[in-house]
Design a protein around this motif. Structure first.
Motif, PDB file in Angstrom:
ATOM      1  N   ASN A 118       0.811  -1.220   0.000  1.00 43.61           N
ATOM      2  CA  ASN A 118       0.000   0.000   0.000  1.00 43.61           C
ATOM      3  C   ASN A 118       0.849   1.278   0.000  1.00 43.61           C
ATOM      4  OD1 ASN A 118      -2.520  -1.409   0.171  1.00 43.61           O
ATOM      5  ND2 ASN A 118      -1.984  -1.850   2.301  1.00 43.61           N
TER       6      ASN A 118
ATOM      7  N   TYR B 269      -5.681   4.308   1.563  1.00 45.92           N
ATOM      8  CA  TYR B 269      -6.167   3.190   0.742  1.00 45.92           C
ATOM      9  C   TYR B 269      -7.444   2.581   1.296  1.00 45.92           C
ATOM     10  CZ  TYR B 269      -4.709  -0.680   3.803  1.00 45.92           C
ATOM     11  OH  TYR B 269      -4.599  -1.591   4.822  1.00 45.92           O
ATOM     12  N   THR B 270      -7.722   2.809   2.597  1.00 50.13           N
ATOM     13  CA  THR B 270      -8.949   2.299   3.192  1.00 50.13           C
ATOM     14  C   THR B 270      -9.456   3.300   4.225  1.00 50.13           C
ATOM     15  OG1 THR B 270      -9.938   0.552   4.509  1.00 50.13           O
ATOM     16  CG2 THR B 270      -7.616   0.960   4.888  1.00 50.13           C
TER      17      THR B 270
ATOM     18  N   ASP C 217      -2.284  -3.760   8.697  1.00 49.65           N
ATOM     19  CA  ASP C 217      -1.241  -3.641   7.676  1.00 49.65           C
ATOM     20  C   ASP C 217       0.065  -3.139   8.300  1.00 49.65           C
ATOM     21  OD1 ASP C 217       0.277  -3.195   5.455  1.00 49.65           O
ATOM     22  OD2 ASP C 217      -0.807  -1.410   4.785  1.00 49.65           O
TER      23      ASP C 217
ATOM     24  N   ARG D  37      -5.305  -6.293  -5.672  1.00 52.89           N
ATOM     25  CA  ARG D  37      -6.013  -5.632  -4.591  1.00 52.89           C
ATOM     26  C   ARG D  37      -7.453  -6.078  -4.672  1.00 52.89           C
ATOM     27  NH1 ARG D  37      -4.967  -2.508  -1.116  1.00 52.89           N
ATOM     28  NH2 ARG D  37      -3.087  -1.460  -1.773  1.00 52.89           N
TER      29      ARG D  37
ATOM     30  N   ARG E  37     -11.566  -5.167  -2.954  1.00 50.99           N
ATOM     31  CA  ARG E  37     -12.354  -4.398  -1.971  1.00 50.99           C
ATOM     32  C   ARG E  37     -12.711  -5.317  -0.809  1.00 50.99           C
ATOM     33  NH1 ARG E  37     -17.446  -1.925  -4.441  1.00 50.99           N
ATOM     34  NH2 ARG E  37     -17.626  -1.013  -2.365  1.00 50.99           N
TER      35      ARG E  37
ATOM     36  N   SER F 151      -3.210  -7.122   4.021  1.00 49.10           N
ATOM     37  CA  SER F 151      -2.924  -5.760   3.567  1.00 49.10           C
ATOM     38  C   SER F 151      -3.608  -5.428   2.239  1.00 49.10           C
ATOM     39  CB  SER F 151      -1.408  -5.576   3.401  1.00 49.10           C
ATOM     40  OG  SER F 151      -0.938  -6.450   2.401  1.00 49.10           O
ATOM     41  N   ARG F 152      -4.320  -6.372   1.634  1.00 46.07           N
ATOM     42  CA  ARG F 152      -4.883  -6.138   0.310  1.00 46.07           C
ATOM     43  C   ARG F 152      -6.300  -5.571   0.284  1.00 46.07           C
ATOM     44  NH1 ARG F 152      -1.549  -4.944  -2.921  1.00 46.07           N
ATOM     45  NH2 ARG F 152      -0.824  -4.135  -0.963  1.00 46.07           N
TER      46      ARG F 152
ATOM     47  N   THR G 213      -9.545  -3.240   0.717  1.00 47.92           N
ATOM     48  CA  THR G 213      -9.773  -1.831   1.015  1.00 47.92           C
ATOM     49  C   THR G 213     -11.065  -1.621   1.797  1.00 47.92           C
ATOM     50  OG1 THR G 213     -10.882  -1.556  -1.100  1.00 47.92           O
ATOM     51  CG2 THR G 213      -8.522  -1.093  -1.042  1.00 47.92           C
TER      52      THR G 213
END
Ligand code: SF4
Length: 1014
Positions: A11, A255-256, A265, A529, A531, A584-585, A587
């Motif tokens: 990220n 990113y989120t 993350d 990535r 959602r 970590s992927r 969002t």
């Protein structure tokens, strides 16, 4: 030129940075190197995401890059060995190398592929056979590694002799040539993205390129414990190649919107991570069983899609997609969710692969009928009904070898004929390749292509996986066909083809995954990535996974050899890195799911990673777990109607509420309306009430046919008494079994016939065995038995059953030889039929509305010619005593006694069942009914409770007549029902799937009698 590094954690926008630089240098024709072909396709889409074509940029894997470098430095690259060719040379090296330590293991089937993989690893580590041999000489007990070095050398020589190259040799030559002439590459910038590690050969190439061109490597790294597995790569690039850190990117917190996801993350696995409040970023799914987990995930996915989420925004990660992804993919596809399982499937698990492997086995010298049947079943062009016939013959022991299957046919099955008629080993493999195509296309030859439907990837054998398997098999077999041209390699056999097919695999998905839920491994996820991301199958031992063992060179030996390039990564670091890649992927939301038990309810431990996550959330892990966890137990076999992910699941959910519920009200409460509501109501209405008992019969034609039955047998009446529904299945539906007749039934028929012939033509002076001629009787019985089974093909079980019966009848004859009875079997009363319409038939026994017919095993008559005892052989060990006739539904002996009295005009003194299967002398005695005090039955070895007074004797006969009459009346009226005698089903009844009674499948009865079933 300096080698540059772009460092950054997940990220941090590394991909964007690389893309920006690539586009900025497009006029210099830069090269981007990524780990796999799939990564290349992904990055290509990223580059074109803005709708602008990116001209001038090449995307390569290292395999292609080595070839590009070789071309740039002017190397003439010979043809590369294919996988099968390389393996064939490895096998030839094994065959020509004298081995001592490895002699036994080299004969095992997995040795050659393992050696092939090790040689490739040694080549990538730039280790030569000589270096390995020298290091082996330095370590204690190095004979093992010395032999590996010798095998490596033998392989290298064979490759040289073949005039071909391989990846390792090409890399070594290209690196050396580039070192000698770095300018040959020109000034094309090189970017590396997505690598977790570089082999020594790759590092050397990168170093060589950096001497002349700009080389930039982007590494997923920051000084965190979760990324420790990549620290080695960064230090190698810096220390050995002098790389400079050009950019160190920081995490992009935007990113989120969920603090929980950002915190996971940044802080997962750190020493002092702190906590953040629970928010909507994380959900835990505790499930029961593999399918239960797949269904729980499918419900969550369906809910997301229902809310408008694009399927392409959902990803499901499992540590091992090839094993854990199939059920997930099937359940999701079953709910109509478009899905892409990014895994590999073994070729021999596809229909095409099975067809080929089974055909190779059937064509071999020891091919079995089952092998050929497996092939015929997998060939869509072969008639299913003929295959059913083949299976029936196999089950009945009439076809054992592959050749037995087509004995009597005009010709062998066409694929087998084609394979067998091929004139050479090479032609056989080419024929097999043709068959692979034929099997894959056969079902649809001449037809239009089938459309895909319902979110599934295809249907029938034209399923893309089958076509991919066929293509892979054809390529493999055609390559195998050429192996005889390589030095030291014999022509491959069909066994070699089987081994190659069993070792091959194909991707379960090909093509873009846009608009599909992806099921993939953490390695494939790293560049992507989602959602919504599900990390599934989080079991202890599954994720984190144990390091795969190396059968030839274990971790300890690698350390002792002191070849740094062969050292393995620390597995614990690797697993933490991969799990971190998962968390970590996403969002929007991260789902972590695990199974608390397997499908049988056996408890399973969850991954310790779940607890690592909980440590970072809320003020207390157990409270965080309570707040985040959704549970689906084994008892929840259907979803709540409101949660049903598909129409079918909704119908199941409504049906599970029971037969008399208001389905409309349930659907209204779940908010289901319109066509879906109507369709679900219609399908639920078709489900029969599971509580409704079958019977009585109502169809007039059937009832009429039953009423017309004026002749019944004792066997039928006893069958009716044991359970009317069982009688209905056995006598009226009469399902044909694929298996051979059960042993008791088959044996009963044989033994009855042998005993009839024995007593009809006795081998002694008397009509029963006497002590002086017992051996002759026993021997004669053995001869008769042999004659009767001479034409039967007996399997080992039946051979044992026959041997046992020979012994048992021998004992019965010995008991009879000791008997002082004056009763003797009368020849005309052996296997005496009645109601059978023969010349001397006395007619059936009149039971009012119907007559009884049957065959009496034997009637023994007293010297006065009038007194008679009816005898009935049972091959089992247990027979019914008179006191239990009614309880056990036993009618036969009493009805036969009535036949002897009324139709044969004999003075009936008794009726006895003879348990031939009993071994204990006491239990070998006949049981039944005899007149007490009757001298003419003297000398019979009777159980004390069996003789009864005249009144009781008559009452037994009268009662049997009444019960038989009532049973016959019910039977003829069609009053069937699940009414097992005594209220519980006999163990041997196997009709539950037909009568729909929920209980385990029973076993064939040991006590059933094979004779006289009329
Ligand atoms: S399982 Fe029970 S109810 Fe069903 S047919 Fe057999 S004996 Fe009858």
């Amino acid at each position: 030129m300096p080698l540059r590094l772009i460092l950054g954690p997940p990220n941090s926008g590394r991909a964007g940075e690389v893309r920006r630089r690539l586009v900025g240098r497009a006029s210099d024709e830069p090269v981007l190197v990524v780990p796999t072909g799939d990564d290349a396709a992904w990055f290509e889409r990223e580059l074109c995401a803005d709708g602008e074509p990116c001209l001038g940029i090449s995307i390569r894997t290292f395999g292609w890059l080595f070839e590009d470098v070789a071309a740039a430095v002017g190397l003439a690259i010979g043809a590369q060995l294919t996988g099968p060719q390389r393996l064939a040379l490895v096998r030839a090296a094994i065959a020509t190398t004298e081995l001592r330590r490895l002699r036994r293991s080299s004969q095992r089937p997995g040795f050659a592929p393992a050696l092939d993989a090790l040689i490739e690893e040694l080549q990538a580590a730039l280790v030569t056979p000589r270096e390995l041999a020298e290091r082996a000489g330095d370590v204690e007990g190095g004979a093992h590694e010395a032999e590996l070095a010798e095998l490596f050398r033998a392989y290298s020589e064979l490759r040289e002799r073949s005039g071909r190259t391989d990846r390792g040799a090409l890399a070594t030559t290209a690196i050396a040539a580039l070192r000698a002439d770095p300018e040959a590459w020109g000034a094309r910038p090189v970017f590396l993205y997505g690598f977790d590690d570089l082999t020594l050969a790759q590092r050397e190439l990168v170093g060589g390129l950096a001497r002349a061109a700009d080389v930039t490597v982007a590494v997923n790294y920051a000084d965190r414990r979760s990324l420790a597995a990549r620290a080695g790569m960064v230090s190698e690039l810096r220390d050995q190649l002098g790389a400079e850190i050009e950019v160190e990117l920081g995490p992009d917190a935007a990113y989120t919107q969920h603090a929980s996801l950002r915190h996971l993350d940044a802080s997962l696995f750190e020493a002092d991570p702190g906590t953040v409040p629970v928010d909507g970023g994380v959900v835990l799914l505790e499930c029961a069983g593999e399918r239960g987990e797949a269904e729980a995930i499918s419900r969550e996915v369906a809910r997301l899609l229902d809310d408008g989420t694009d399927p392409g925004d959902v990803a499901i990660v499992v540590r091992h997609p090839s094993s854990a992804g199939t059920v997930l993919a099937n359940v999701l596809a079953g709910c109509g969710v478009p899905v892409a399982l990014e895994a590999r499937a073994p070729v021999d698990r596809t229909a095409v692969g099975r067809a080929l492997v089974s055909l190779c086995r059937a064509a071999g010298g020891h091919g079995t009928a089952e092998d050929l049947l497996a092939h015929l079943r997998a060939d869509p062009a072969f008639s299913e009904s003929i295959a059913d016939g083949v299976e029936e013959r196999i089950r009945r022991g009439k076809a054992v070898s592959a050749d037995d299957v087509f004995a009597g046919w005009e010709s062998p099955p066409r694929h087998l004929a084609r394979l067998r008629s091929a004139p050479s080993a090479r032609a056989r493999l080419l024929a097999l390749a043709w068959i692979a195509r034929d099997v894959a296309e056969g079902a649809h030859r001449g037809g239009a292509p089938l459309a895909t439907s319902g979110g599934q990837e295809g249907v029938g054998l034209l399923h893309p996986l089958e076509l991919r398997a066929a293509v892979a098999a054809v390529e493999l077999l055609e390559e195998l066909a050429t192996l005889g041209d390589l030095p030291g390699c014999p022509e491959p056999t069909l066994d070699d083809a089987v081994e190659a097919l069993e070792g091959a695999s194909v991707p379960t998905w090909r093509g873009p995954t846009d608009g599909r839920v992806r099921i993939l491994s953490p390695y494939r996820l790293r560049a992507g990535r989602a959602r919504y991301l599900f990390c599934a199958a989080l079991g202890d031992g599954e994720f984190p996974a144990a390091a795969p063992p190396d059968p030839l060179l274990g971790d300890d030996r690698r350390r002792e050899l002191r070849i740094p390039a062969l050292a393995r990564r620390e597995q614990a670091d690797e697993e933490r890195y991969l799990f971190h890649a998962c968390i970590s992927r996403p969002t929007e939301r991260l789902y972590l799911s695990w199974r608390s038990c397997d499908d049988e309810g056996l408890a399973l431990a969850r991954s310790p990673f779940i607890d690592e996550v909980l440590d970072l959330l809320g003020d207390e892990p157990s409270r965080a777990e309570d707040a985040l966890k959704r549970t689906q137990g084994l008892e929840q076999v259907v979803p709540a109607p409101a949660d049903a992910p598909s129409e079918r699941q909704l119908a199941r959910a409504v049906a599970a509420r029971g037969p008399r519920v208001d389905a409309g009200a349930i659907l209204d409460a779940a908010g289901v309306a319109g066509d879906v509501r109507e369709r679900v109501l219609a399908s639920v209405a078709q489900i029969p009430d599971p509580g409704a008992l079958p019977g009585p019969l109502r169809v007039e034609k059937v009832l009429e046919s039953l009423r017309e039955r004026r002749v019944l047998s004792a066997n039928q009446l006893e069958g009716w008494l044991s359970c009317p529904y069982r009688w209905f299945v056995e006598h009226e539906l009469a399902p044909v079994r694929l298996e051979p007749e059960s042993d008791p039934l088959w044996l009963g028929g044989v033994v009855h016939e042998a005993l009839e012939r024995l007593y009809r033509d006795p081998p002694g002076a008397d009509a029963i065995p006497r002590p002086g001629d017992l051996r002759r009787w026993q021997a004669r019985f053995g001869e008769l038995l042999d004659e009767l089974i001479a034409d039967a093909r007996l399997g080992p079980e039946r051979v044992a059953v026959v041997a046992r019966m020979r012994e048992q009848v021998g004992r019965f004859l010995a008991d009879e030889a000791e008997s002082e009875t004056e009763l003797r079997p009368r020849r005309d009363l052996l296997e005496r039929g009645f109601g059978m319409e023969g010349d001397d038939d006395p007619g059936g026994l009149d039971l009012g509305e119907f007559v009884l017919r049957g065959v009496i095993d034997r009637i023994d008559v007293a010297p006065d010619g009038r007194g008679a005892v009816v005898r009935d052989y049972k091959t089992g060990a247990n027979v019914t005593e008179a006191g239990k006739f009614e309880e056990k539904g036993s009618l036969q002996i009493q009805l036969y006694m009535l036949v002897a009295r009324r139709l044969l005009e004999l003075d009936v003194l008794g009726g006895l069942y003879q348990p031939l299967g009993a071994t204990d002398p006491k239990r070998r005695r006949p049981r039944g009914l005899v007149l007490k005090g009757e001298e003419r039955v003297g000398g019979l070895s009777l159980v004390r409770s069996d003789p009864c007074e005249q009144d009781d004797f008559e009452e037994h006969l009268e009662r049997a007549e009444q019960v038989a009459t009532a049973a016959g009346r019910e039977l003829r009226a069609g009053e069937i029902g699940r009414r097992p005698l005594g209220g519980s089903c006999p163990k041997y009844c196997t009709f539950q799937p037909i009568c729909r009674l929920e209980r385990a499948i029973g076993l064939p009865s040991e006590d059933s009698n094979g004779a006289n079933g009329a």
